[in-house]
Design a protein around this motif. Sequence first.
Motif, PDB file in Angstrom:
ATOM      1  N   VAL A 319       0.833  -1.208   0.000  1.00 21.46           N
ATOM      2  CA  VAL A 319       0.000   0.000   0.000  1.00 21.46           C
ATOM      3  C   VAL A 319       0.864   1.252   0.000  1.00 21.46           C
ATOM      4  CG1 VAL A 319      -1.933  -1.199   1.092  1.00 21.46           C
ATOM      5  CG2 VAL A 319      -0.312   0.044   2.538  1.00 21.46           C
ATOM      6  N   LEU A 320       2.017   1.191   0.677  1.00 18.49           N
ATOM      7  CA  LEU A 320       2.932   2.335   0.674  1.00 18.49           C
ATOM      8  C   LEU A 320       3.497   2.578  -0.715  1.00 18.49           C
ATOM      9  CD1 LEU A 320       4.921   1.804   4.000  1.00 18.49           C
ATOM     10  CD2 LEU A 320       3.341   3.672   3.499  1.00 18.49           C
ATOM     11  N   ALA A 321       3.745   1.503  -1.464  1.00 12.85           N
ATOM     12  CA  ALA A 321       4.359   1.646  -2.785  1.00 12.85           C
ATOM     13  C   ALA A 321       3.492   2.498  -3.707  1.00 12.85           C
ATOM     14  CB  ALA A 321       4.606   0.271  -3.390  1.00 12.85           C
ATOM     15  N   ASP A 322       2.204   2.209  -3.747  1.00 15.49           N
ATOM     16  CA  ASP A 322       1.313   3.025  -4.582  1.00 15.49           C
ATOM     17  C   ASP A 322       1.259   4.469  -4.082  1.00 15.49           C
ATOM     18  OD1 ASP A 322       0.622   1.127  -6.451  1.00 15.49           O
ATOM     19  OD2 ASP A 322      -1.373   0.718  -5.639  1.00 15.49           O
ATOM     20  N   ALA A 323       1.229   4.658  -2.764  1.00 14.74           N
ATOM     21  CA  ALA A 323       1.158   6.005  -2.191  1.00 14.74           C
ATOM     22  C   ALA A 323       2.446   6.785  -2.457  1.00 14.74           C
ATOM     23  CB  ALA A 323       0.875   5.929  -0.698  1.00 14.74           C
ATOM     24  N   LEU A 324       3.607   6.129  -2.347  1.00 13.77           N
ATOM     25  CA  LEU A 324       4.886   6.796  -2.617  1.00 13.77           C
ATOM     26  C   LEU A 324       5.008   7.192  -4.086  1.00 13.77           C
ATOM     27  CD1 LEU A 324       7.260   4.630  -0.403  1.00 13.77           C
ATOM     28  CD2 LEU A 324       6.721   7.054  -0.063  1.00 13.77           C
ATOM     29  N   THR A 325       4.546   6.313  -4.967  1.00 12.28           N
ATOM     30  CA  THR A 325       4.553   6.653  -6.392  1.00 12.28           C
ATOM     31  C   THR A 325       3.725   7.911  -6.641  1.00 12.28           C
ATOM     32  OG1 THR A 325       4.765   4.318  -6.982  1.00 12.28           O
ATOM     33  CG2 THR A 325       4.001   5.812  -8.702  1.00 12.28           C
ATOM     34  N   TYR A 326       2.538   7.933  -6.059  1.00 15.50           N
ATOM     35  CA  TYR A 326       1.645   9.089  -6.193  1.00 15.50           C
ATOM     36  C   TYR A 326       2.284  10.337  -5.589  1.00 15.50           C
ATOM     37  CZ  TYR A 326      -2.750  11.758  -5.684  1.00 15.50           C
ATOM     38  OH  TYR A 326      -3.737  12.706  -5.740  1.00 15.50           O
ATOM     39  N   ALA A 327       2.942  10.184  -4.445  1.00 14.90           N
ATOM     40  CA  ALA A 327       3.606  11.315  -3.790  1.00 14.90           C
ATOM     41  C   ALA A 327       4.657  11.941  -4.699  1.00 14.90           C
ATOM     42  CB  ALA A 327       4.247  10.865  -2.478  1.00 14.90           C
ATOM     43  N   CYS A 328       5.421  11.102  -5.383  1.00 17.17           N
ATOM     44  CA  CYS A 328       6.524  11.600  -6.221  1.00 17.17           C
ATOM     45  C   CYS A 328       6.036  12.319  -7.474  1.00 17.17           C
ATOM     46  CB  CYS A 328       7.449  10.447  -6.603  1.00 17.17           C
ATOM     47  SG  CYS A 328       8.446   9.827  -5.227  1.00 17.17           S
ATOM     48  N   GLU A 329       4.803  12.060  -7.875  1.00 18.85           N
ATOM     49  CA  GLU A 329       4.264  12.739  -9.061  1.00 18.85           C
ATOM     50  C   GLU A 329       4.148  14.238  -8.853  1.00 18.85           C
ATOM     51  OE1 GLU A 329       0.623  10.646  -9.801  1.00 18.85           O
ATOM     52  OE2 GLU A 329       1.667   8.739 -10.134  1.00 18.85           O
ATOM     53  N   ASP A 330       4.123  14.664  -7.596  1.00 19.94           N
ATOM     54  CA  ASP A 330       4.034  16.087  -7.246  1.00 19.94           C
ATOM     55  C   ASP A 330       5.415  16.707  -7.016  1.00 19.94           C
ATOM     56  OD1 ASP A 330       2.292  18.304  -6.797  1.00 19.94           O
ATOM     57  OD2 ASP A 330       2.633  18.130  -4.642  1.00 19.94           O
ATOM     58  N   LYS A 331       6.465  15.889  -7.170  1.00 22.87           N
ATOM     59  CA  LYS A 331       7.861  16.333  -7.006  1.00 22.87           C
ATOM     60  C   LYS A 331       8.081  17.084  -5.682  1.00 22.87           C
ATOM     61  CE  LYS A 331       9.103  16.538 -11.895  1.00 22.87           C
ATOM     62  NZ  LYS A 331       7.976  15.725 -12.356  1.00 22.87           N
ATOM     63  N   SER A 409      14.319  -5.520   7.600  1.00 20.83           N
ATOM     64  CA  SER A 409      13.993  -4.098   7.587  1.00 20.83           C
ATOM     65  C   SER A 409      14.679  -3.391   6.417  1.00 20.83           C
ATOM     66  CB  SER A 409      14.401  -3.448   8.917  1.00 20.83           C
ATOM     67  OG  SER A 409      14.038  -2.078   8.958  1.00 20.83           O
ATOM     68  N   ILE A 410      15.915  -3.811   6.121  1.00 24.15           N
ATOM     69  CA  ILE A 410      16.654  -3.200   5.010  1.00 24.15           C
ATOM     70  C   ILE A 410      16.010  -3.554   3.675  1.00 24.15           C
ATOM     71  CG2 ILE A 410      18.876  -3.128   3.798  1.00 24.15           C
ATOM     72  CD1 ILE A 410      20.241  -3.639   6.487  1.00 24.15           C
ATOM     73  N   THR A 411      15.661  -4.820   3.483  1.00 25.41           N
ATOM     74  CA  THR A 411      15.075  -5.199   2.201  1.00 25.41           C
ATOM     75  C   THR A 411      13.690  -4.570   2.016  1.00 25.41           C
ATOM     76  OG1 THR A 411      14.267  -7.286   3.162  1.00 25.41           O
ATOM     77  CG2 THR A 411      16.375  -7.351   1.976  1.00 25.41           C
ATOM     78  N   ALA A 412      12.947  -4.363   3.094  1.00 24.54           N
ATOM     79  CA  ALA A 412      11.668  -3.661   2.987  1.00 24.54           C
ATOM     80  C   ALA A 412      11.890  -2.217   2.544  1.00 24.54           C
ATOM     81  CB  ALA A 412      10.931  -3.695   4.325  1.00 24.54           C
ATOM     82  N   ALA A 413      12.916  -1.573   3.119  1.00 24.09           N
ATOM     83  CA  ALA A 413      13.242  -0.201   2.718  1.00 24.09           C
ATOM     84  C   ALA A 413      13.686  -0.150   1.258  1.00 24.09           C
ATOM     85  CB  ALA A 413      14.326   0.367   3.625  1.00 24.09           C
ATOM     86  N   LEU A 414      14.458  -1.138   0.834  1.00 23.73           N
ATOM     87  CA  LEU A 414      14.901  -1.186  -0.561  1.00 23.73           C
ATOM     88  C   LEU A 414      13.728  -1.408  -1.510  1.00 23.73           C
ATOM     89  CD1 LEU A 414      18.185  -3.251  -0.102  1.00 23.73           C
ATOM     90  CD2 LEU A 414      18.026  -0.844  -0.811  1.00 23.73           C
ATOM     91  N   PHE A 415      12.756  -2.201  -1.076  1.00 20.81           N
ATOM     92  CA  PHE A 415      11.529  -2.378  -1.864  1.00 20.81           C
ATOM     93  C   PHE A 415      10.845  -1.024  -2.056  1.00 20.81           C
ATOM     94  CE2 PHE A 415       6.981  -2.980  -2.267  1.00 20.81           C
ATOM     95  CZ  PHE A 415       6.852  -4.043  -3.143  1.00 20.81           C
ATOM     96  N   LEU A 416      10.656  -0.284  -0.967  1.00 19.70           N
ATOM     97  CA  LEU A 416       9.998   1.018  -1.063  1.00 19.70           C
ATOM     98  C   LEU A 416      10.788   1.976  -1.945  1.00 19.70           C
ATOM     99  CD1 LEU A 416       8.824   1.601   2.629  1.00 19.70           C
ATOM    100  CD2 LEU A 416       7.488   0.719   0.704  1.00 19.70           C
ATOM    101  N   LYS A 417      12.100   1.901  -1.869  1.00 20.76           N
ATOM    102  CA  LYS A 417      12.948   2.804  -2.645  1.00 20.76           C
ATOM    103  C   LYS A 417      12.687   2.671  -4.145  1.00 20.76           C
ATOM    104  CE  LYS A 417      17.772   4.078  -3.444  1.00 20.76           C
ATOM    105  NZ  LYS A 417      19.183   3.663  -3.286  1.00 20.76           N
ATOM    106  N   ARG A 418      12.293   1.485  -4.586  1.00 21.10           N
ATOM    107  CA  ARG A 418      12.020   1.279  -6.002  1.00 21.10           C
ATOM    108  C   ARG A 418      10.818   2.099  -6.479  1.00 21.10           C
ATOM    109  NH1 ARG A 418      14.180  -3.375  -8.393  1.00 21.10           N
ATOM    110  NH2 ARG A 418      13.172  -2.564 -10.293  1.00 21.10           N
ATOM    111  N   PHE A 419      10.009   2.581  -5.553  1.00 21.70           N
ATOM    112  CA  PHE A 419       8.819   3.350  -5.910  1.00 21.70           C
ATOM    113  C   PHE A 419       8.992   4.850  -5.658  1.00 21.70           C
ATOM    114  CE2 PHE A 419       7.638  -0.993  -5.213  1.00 21.70           C
ATOM    115  CZ  PHE A 419       6.748  -1.258  -6.252  1.00 21.70           C
ATOM    116  N   VAL A 420      10.207   5.244  -5.279  1.00 24.37           N
ATOM    117  CA  VAL A 420      10.531   6.654  -5.046  1.00 24.37           C
ATOM    118  C   VAL A 420      11.421   7.138  -6.191  1.00 24.37           C
ATOM    119  CG1 VAL A 420      11.679   8.278  -3.485  1.00 24.37           C
ATOM    120  CG2 VAL A 420      10.327   6.391  -2.545  1.00 24.37           C
ATOM    121  N   GLU A 421      11.082   8.274  -6.771  1.00 24.72           N
ATOM    122  CA  GLU A 421      11.880   8.806  -7.877  1.00 24.72           C
ATOM    123  C   GLU A 421      13.308   9.073  -7.400  1.00 24.72           C
ATOM    124  OE1 GLU A 421      11.098   9.257 -11.214  1.00 24.72           O
ATOM    125  OE2 GLU A 421       9.450   7.973 -10.552  1.00 24.72           O
TER     126      GLU A 421
END
Length: 464
Positions: A319-331, A409-421
């Motif tokens: 759920v965070l991945a979709d939200a982070l992607t959306y967040a980055c669209e606003d730069k 915890s690190i691999t979860a953070a790395l997963f999220l990082k893939r959805f951040v510009e």
Amino acid sequence: MAPHHHIERPSPFAPMSDEALPIWAVSRADIERGGFDETALAWAKNAGFTAAEGTVLLTPGRDGKLAGALFGLGENGDCHPLAGGRLARALPAGDWRIEKSSIPGAVMALAFGMGAYRFESYKKPKPQGPRLVIPADVDAEAIARSVAAVRLARDLVNTPANDMGPDALEQAFRALAGHYQAKTSVVAGDDLIAKGFPMIHAVGRAADQPPRLLEMRWGRAGAPKLTLVGKGVCFDTGGLDIKPPASMLNMKKDMGGAANVMALAMMIMDAGLPVDLRVLIPAVENSISAQSFRPGDVLSSRKGLSVQIDNTDAEGRLVLADALTYACEDKPDLLIDMATLTGAARVALGPDLPPFYTDDETLAGDIATASVDVIDPLWRMPLYKPYEADVAARIADLTNAPAGGFAGSITAALFLKRFVEPDTCWAHFDILGWSPKDRPHAPIGGEAQAIRALFSVISQRHPV
């Protein structure tokens, strides 16, 4: 919080008054040296008071009435800086003031306010406890703001899931926004698919209350853009990979990221910081029904990356991945996410020291400094690039649950990082959002973590 459970509580702070009784916060060395109220000192020696950390000795006056209190700071005053929270539960009702203390007045007041917290929405409230006069040289508004934010986060987490599902979390979100004249919008149910949030929908579609993405906007257009994202899993059964009972017991706290993000937003709006604030909360319940997403499913994401589901209990990152992607669209100029994401973080650092992740060295330094300055413990962990291979999947771009069990915890953070510009200034906080044992400033239950440190960083970068 559900309206029928909401209780307005009196402030733990009192106005300046000559009637307020004195508190002498002293170490054992202070008792041996003397140099403070002679009557209190004599009483302490006669009573055998050793000033052990957190101990309280009430002192009488010549008329036999209560005249003050001694508070122990340990052998040489080397107690926990927030030990003063104990006073809020140990002193009798009435107004009190700090007469002597080696701990700064602002810290004593903060600890007292945090220690006064009680969650009594489901029981008869106790009578008003003691109140503390905030010292004249302390910013009383700042203390009250911090205490109110901590209380909001704790209340939201402590409220059980039958009264804090996605519907109630949205209600609390709208109430917070309304108080500060912020704008809100919500995408819910099947509209999540139509509007490009497929993983939020997949995780929450099995529950009676539909999944949704909550959004709040506040501040001045053209100001620095600050976006906060909070994991709002209102209850986590684990899905079809169901948790054992002991692991499920406290899963009402799985929206702790959302609770803390809302509390941080409250501080920012209350202080009137000159930022363009955006708050995003994917609010879902990870439930079990014929509609549940399954182990082995491959989900699409807003980013366009496919995700192989190797464990339905690793739902927060979805759920965070979709939200982070959306967040980055606003730069955004700064993007912060908070989540009760992994048990691995607690194995690594324990319940009281949340890890945070960022590739921005300046931001990392600012957070670390603020953590110490405001006594809000945090510890930086690495976004260790070689572990990115662990997030790869066999038939999709990514897996939500790497095999092996190492560095979770690190691999979860790395997963999220893939959805951040890539050029985004971003920090991820893997919090517990819970105090498993009583501490002077924090009873067992929901807890605010990282928000006071983050507010310090943000307010120093963007002063009023």
